[in-house]
Every structure is written in structure tokens, then in C-alpha cells.
Design an enzyme around this catalytic site. Structure first.
Site, PDB file in Angstrom:
ATOM      1  N   SER A  54       0.824  -1.212   0.000  1.00  0.00           N
ATOM      2  CA  SER A  54       0.000   0.000   0.000  1.00  0.00           C
ATOM      3  C   SER A  54       0.858   1.262   0.000  1.00  0.00           C
ATOM      4  O   SER A  54       0.578   2.224  -0.725  1.00  0.00           O
ATOM      5  CB  SER A  54      -0.929   0.007   1.216  1.00  0.00           C
ATOM      6  OG  SER A  54      -1.873  -1.034   1.145  1.00  0.00           O
ATOM      7  N   ARG A  59       1.438   4.226  -3.123  1.00  0.00           N
ATOM      8  CA  ARG A  59       1.215   5.647  -2.843  1.00  0.00           C
ATOM      9  C   ARG A  59       2.494   6.460  -3.015  1.00  0.00           C
ATOM     10  O   ARG A  59       2.455   7.606  -3.460  1.00  0.00           O
ATOM     11  CB  ARG A  59       0.637   5.800  -1.438  1.00  0.00           C
ATOM     12  CG  ARG A  59      -0.834   5.327  -1.349  1.00  0.00           C
ATOM     13  CD  ARG A  59      -1.211   5.011   0.094  1.00  0.00           C
ATOM     14  NE  ARG A  59      -2.642   4.769   0.252  1.00  0.00           N
ATOM     15  CZ  ARG A  59      -3.240   3.597   0.006  1.00  0.00           C
ATOM     16  NH1 ARG A  59      -2.537   2.572  -0.443  1.00  0.00           N
ATOM     17  NH2 ARG A  59      -4.549   3.454   0.205  1.00  0.00           N
ATOM     18  N   GLY A 101      -5.733  -3.260  -7.918  1.00  0.00           N
ATOM     19  CA  GLY A 101      -6.935  -2.504  -7.581  1.00  0.00           C
ATOM     20  C   GLY A 101      -6.636  -1.172  -6.928  1.00  0.00           C
ATOM     21  O   GLY A 101      -7.376  -0.199  -7.108  1.00  0.00           O
ATOM     22  N   ARG A 139     -14.018  -5.872 -10.674  1.00  0.00           N
ATOM     23  CA  ARG A 139     -13.953  -5.076  -9.445  1.00  0.00           C
ATOM     24  C   ARG A 139     -14.616  -3.716  -9.650  1.00  0.00           C
ATOM     25  O   ARG A 139     -14.276  -2.984 -10.575  1.00  0.00           O
ATOM     26  CB  ARG A 139     -12.495  -4.927  -8.996  1.00  0.00           C
ATOM     27  CG  ARG A 139     -11.866  -6.275  -8.709  1.00  0.00           C
ATOM     28  CD  ARG A 139     -10.450  -6.159  -8.207  1.00  0.00           C
ATOM     29  NE  ARG A 139     -10.401  -5.654  -6.851  1.00  0.00           N
ATOM     30  CZ  ARG A 139      -9.284  -5.564  -6.139  1.00  0.00           C
ATOM     31  NH1 ARG A 139      -8.144  -5.936  -6.666  1.00  0.00           N
ATOM     32  NH2 ARG A 139      -9.307  -5.088  -4.917  1.00  0.00           N
ATOM     33  N   SER A 153     -13.432   3.013   3.053  1.00  0.00           N
ATOM     34  CA  SER A 153     -12.473   2.543   2.049  1.00  0.00           C
ATOM     35  C   SER A 153     -11.308   3.515   1.964  1.00  0.00           C
ATOM     36  O   SER A 153     -11.481   4.681   1.597  1.00  0.00           O
ATOM     37  CB  SER A 153     -13.137   2.423   0.672  1.00  0.00           C
ATOM     38  OG  SER A 153     -12.167   2.249  -0.346  1.00  0.00           O
ATOM     39  N   GLN A 199      -8.978   3.378  -0.207  1.00  0.00           N
ATOM     40  CA  GLN A 199      -8.715   3.676  -1.614  1.00  0.00           C
ATOM     41  C   GLN A 199      -9.609   4.797  -2.119  1.00  0.00           C
ATOM     42  O   GLN A 199      -9.151   5.713  -2.808  1.00  0.00           O
ATOM     43  CB  GLN A 199      -8.906   2.409  -2.448  1.00  0.00           C
ATOM     44  CG  GLN A 199      -7.874   1.335  -2.152  1.00  0.00           C
ATOM     45  CD  GLN A 199      -8.139   0.038  -2.886  1.00  0.00           C
ATOM     46  OE1 GLN A 199      -9.139  -0.107  -3.593  1.00  0.00           O
ATOM     47  NE2 GLN A 199      -7.255  -0.919  -2.720  1.00  0.00           N
ATOM     48  N   ASP A 245      -7.472  -7.124   4.991  1.00  0.00           N
ATOM     49  CA  ASP A 245      -6.655  -8.094   4.265  1.00  0.00           C
ATOM     50  C   ASP A 245      -6.355  -9.334   5.092  1.00  0.00           C
ATOM     51  O   ASP A 245      -5.954 -10.374   4.534  1.00  0.00           O
ATOM     52  CB  ASP A 245      -5.341  -7.453   3.813  1.00  0.00           C
ATOM     53  CG  ASP A 245      -5.553  -6.446   2.696  1.00  0.00           C
ATOM     54  OD1 ASP A 245      -6.519  -6.598   1.919  1.00  0.00           O
ATOM     55  OD2 ASP A 245      -4.754  -5.487   2.602  1.00  0.00           O
ATOM     56  N   ARG A 255     -13.767 -13.041  -1.766  1.00  0.00           N
ATOM     57  CA  ARG A 255     -12.982 -13.710  -0.730  1.00  0.00           C
ATOM     58  C   ARG A 255     -13.849 -14.414   0.302  1.00  0.00           C
ATOM     59  O   ARG A 255     -13.377 -15.349   0.952  1.00  0.00           O
ATOM     60  CB  ARG A 255     -12.033 -12.707  -0.051  1.00  0.00           C
ATOM     61  CG  ARG A 255     -10.781 -12.472  -0.874  1.00  0.00           C
ATOM     62  CD  ARG A 255      -9.636 -11.900  -0.069  1.00  0.00           C
ATOM     63  NE  ARG A 255      -8.511 -11.629  -0.976  1.00  0.00           N
ATOM     64  CZ  ARG A 255      -7.765 -10.555  -0.923  1.00  0.00           C
ATOM     65  NH1 ARG A 255      -7.995  -9.625  -0.027  1.00  0.00           N
ATOM     66  NH2 ARG A 255      -6.773 -10.393  -1.781  1.00  0.00           N
TER      67      ARG A 255
END
Length: 438
Positions: free
Chosen positions: A20, A24, A95, A124, A168, A170, A325, A356
Site C-alpha cells: 500500500s 502511494r 486494484g 472489481r 475505504s 482507496q 486483508d 474472498r
């Protein structure tokens, strides 16, 4: 790839760099002016897609050799906040890239961009970023109103005050990047606090960003200067070894330089409620957290882990953002715990590389688990272990690694089909795992 029941895990390991943070760091470096130096950039399929994406819009990338932990030294010469050129961007299976980068591009004065990827990415949803971007004035189109390919045409943006319907990181990150180019101050309200890697790097780069309770506000900016970013070890990758040590009797091992951002380590809170004793360097704990320091925007620590007995736990919506996760690992832990483990409020798991919830439930059931799917999670009845068998990774890197750990703790071993999916986030996973089991 087959993983047999293991002898106790021992030794020490530095997990690969944080995926992550790597994504970024590359994106913010491309948006900045001047040189950005990233130490320990993750060398994986997903993060290489981000490097290709920033090069496609005009940034210069120079990289050194990967170190023994899978980390690259990367220098980025950014194009500036308003300098990206038009491009078609192949995100592969990334993603994070698909959902964050459009925020920057949507506010450009002109230009056109298209985001597409593999078959998994095409399933997605992107409406969660497209809809709020449109509220800001962005020109965004996607297939069937919610799926990739995602097309963007640069347009003037205005600030919004946005209540996120689903927590989220993201989506939040996408809107923060758009806010840098919008007229007025953009405020985003989170239902539950999510990982704040983007905010930390933005603040270090000179952005005017502040938090007030559940609200994050960002002001428009003329320029960013990122400078140096050391990437911590990925907690989500370390979690597989941590869980293996907890499950395999006699195990004692150390995980070094692990990122311990409080919005990423929700698994530790869940483990504490499962009866895993943890604390600092002084004391006899199943998980000892010590050598804490902050070499950059992210804190790191060493985690010493040994085998522990587990009790069932209830995991609710308030736990999900900081452990999203790791929830498949919670299902695995539940198979070995005393009592029932229930996860709810985790609908987001259905929008990952695979569904998942379905994948984990079917995969673990095939290994002998007493587990059932629920619309927003699953329930596991602890049976003191797993028989073993075969699990299909379904192209999902985390499911492949879950199968490997399940094999170590099982009675008969586990064959993981499609194990090569681990390359998405952790190409060296098998090598590192086998180094701990001799």
C-alpha cells in the site's frame, strides 16, 4: 505447490516492503516536483504496474537492484500536479492503482486516460470512486456504470463535503488527490477510520491536510515535494508468518521492521480478544512488540511470536477496515480456536481479487473446516485443526498464501493450485516461508 505439516517455525525474517505504501509513494512522487527517493519499494507485479502507470503519464523512473527482501531503490522525477499527459493505463491486477490514480487525473485542465486490467480487475467495481468524482465535476465513464474499463477526461473540479457510504482507504485517497486540484476545501467523512498512508505522505509533501474526528479536509495545492520515503515491511505479508507461528506448536520466531500503522494492525486487536497475550519487551508474551521507531512517515517495530492457544471471537464492522486483508487468516485461526469465530460487516471482501468470502469458505471447507458463508462474512466452528487436501487460489494472492499456511498447520498437508498468484504481492513468499521451517 504442496505444503506439508511443519516442524516448529524458528528464526527471523523481514517481510517484503508494504504494498500500500509503495503504490502511494510512486503516485505521490509522480505528482510532485523535483526528485522523490523511495527506499524499499516493493518489487511485485502490482507495484510494477504503478511504476509503468506513472511513466505512461510522463514521470521518469530510475530503479536499482532489488535487495534480499524484495525492495527496490526507486528515484522518481515527477511531472507536477498539473503535468500528466494522456495515456492508456494497464493496471494488471492492481486494484489500488485503479481506484486511487483517477483522482489525480480527473482534475486536469485537459487530457484523456483509460484504465483497464486483467479479467479479475474487470470484475472489481469502480463506481465507488466514479460517483463521488462526478459530484466534484469530473467526466468519468465506466462499463455498465460500475466496472472497468474506466475512462476519464480532464475537467475543472469543485470541492465537496462527502459522507463515504462504505469505509475505504482507496476511495478516500482518490478523493484527497482530487481535492488537491479542486476549487475550495474538500472534506471526506469516514464511517470508520481507515489506513492513513496517503494522508501521511501528503502531509510530509507539504499538502494542507487536517483531521477532525471522522472528517479529513484537504485544501487545493500548487505543488508537492515528497523527498525521501522509506517503505516499512508489509504487515499484511508478515501476518501470514505471524499466524503460522501461532498455529504450529513449538514455534518461536521474529519479524523485523514491520509497519505498525495503527490503522493497519487490526489483526493484533482481534488476536488479543482470541486470548493471545501481547505486550512490550519486558514480559513473557505470545506476541512481543519492541524496537519501535519512526524512520519516516510510517512507524515500524519488531514482533516476536510464539505458539499460543486460541479462543473463538466475534469480529464486527468496526474491526474490518484495519484488518480487511487479514480476515481470511481470521477464518483459518478460527479453525484451531476453542468455540465459534464469527466475522460480520465485511461485505468488502466480496469485491477483492476474488469473492474472498466465497473463496475462503469453500477453500477451508475443502480442507475439513466447519465453516459457512454469510452475506457479510462467515462463521467458523473451531474443530481444533484441519485435515488437509487441495485449495484453489483462484488467481488471488492472499488465498494462495492462506493455503500454504493451512498446509503447515494441517494434519495431512495442503496442495495449492494456482500458487503462482503470490507474485502479485510477494514473489519470495515460498522461499521466505521455507527458511523458517528448515
Amino acid at each position: 505447490m504442496t505444503f506439508e505439516p511443519a516442524s516448529p517455525l524458528s528464526g527471523e525474517l523481514r517481510p517484503p516492503p508494504d504494498k500500500s505504501v509503495s503504490h502511494r509513494a510512486a503516485l505521490l512522487g509522480a505528482m510532485a516536483e523535483g526528485l522523490t527517493r523511495v527506499t524499499g519499494y516493493l518489487d511485485s507485479a502490482d507495484t510494477r504496474a504503478t511504476l509503468r502507470a506513472v511513466v505512461a503519464v510522463g514521470a521518469e523512473v530510475r530503479e536499482g537492484q532489488a535487495d534480499e527482501h524484495g525492495g527496490l531503490f526507486v528515484e522518481l522525477e515527477g511531472v507536477g500536479l498539473r503535468g500528466p499527459r494522456s495515456a492508456e493505463i494497464d493496471v494488471g491486477n492492481a486494484g489500488t492503482l485503479l481506484r486511487i490514480m483517477p483522482g489525480w487525473l480527473a482534475g486536469q485542465a485537459d487530457g484523456e486516460w483509460e484504465f483497464d486490467g486483467d479479467q479479475s480487475i474487470r470484475r472489481r467495481p469502480v463506481d465507488r470512486v466514479a460517483d463521488p468524482l462526478r459530484l466534484m465535476g469530473a467526466k468519468v465513464d465506466c462499463r455498465d456504470g460500475r466496472l472497468p474499463p474506466l475512462r476519464i477526461r480532464g475537467a475543472p473540479l469543485h470541492a465537496i463535503d462527502y459522507e463515504m457510504p462504505v469505509a475505504s482507504a482507496q476511495v478516500k485517497s482518490c478523493l484527497l488527490l482530487a481535492g488537491l486540484l479542486a476549487q475550495g476545501e474538500t472534506t471526506i467523512h469516514e464511517p470508520v477510520r481507515t489506513r492513513d498512508h496517503t494522508e501521511r505522505i501528503l502531509a510530509a509533501a507539504g499538502a494542507a491536510i487536517r483531521r477532525d474526528g471522522d472528517a479529513i479536509t484537504i485544501a487545493p495545492a500548487e505543488r508537492l515535494e515528497v523527498g525521501d520515503i522509506p517503505v516499512p515491511g508489509d504487515f499484511s505479508s508478515a501476518a501470514f508468518f505471524l499466524v503460522a507461528a501461532l498455529l504450529v506448536p513449538g514455534s518461536e520466531m521474529s519479524l523485523r521492521e514491520v509497519g505498525i500503522n495503527r490503522n493497519r494492525i487490526g489483526l493484533l486487536s482481534i488476536l488479543s480478544r482470541m486470548g493471545v497475550d501481547m505486550g512490550g519487551a519486558h514480559g513473557d508474551h505470545a506476541i512481543t512488540i519492541h524496537e519501535i521507531r519512526e524512520p519516516g512517515p510510517e512507524p515500524v517495530a519488531t514482533l516476536d511470536v510464539r505458539h499460543a492457544e486460541l479462543a473463538g471471537v466475534e469480529v464486527g464492522a468496526e474491526d474490518v477496515p484495519a484488518a480487511i486483508d487479514e480476515l481470511p487468516l481470521v477464518a483459518l485461526l478460527g479453525c484451531f480456536a476453542d468455540g465459534e469465530t464469527v466475522v460480520s460487516g465485511a461485505e468488502e471482501l466480496r469485491a477483492k481479487e476474488s469473492d474472498r468470502i466465497a473463496s475462503v469458505v469453500e477453500g477451508l471447507a475443502g480442507l475439513g473446516a466447519e465453516i459457512e458463508a454469510r452475506p457479510d462474512g462467515f462463521a467458523v466452528r473451531g474443530s481444533r485443526g484441519l485435515r488437509g487436501g487441495t485449495i484453489d487460489a483462484r488467481g488471488d494472492h492472499r488465498l494462495a498464501m492462506l493455503g500454504a499456511i493451512a498446509g503447515l498447520a494441517s494434519r495431512e498437508g495442503v496442495e495449492v493450485t494456482g500458487f503462482d498468484a503470490v507474485a502479485v504481492s510477494y514473489p519470495r513468499f515460498e522461499r521466505d516461508l521455507r527458511s523458517l521451517i528448515g
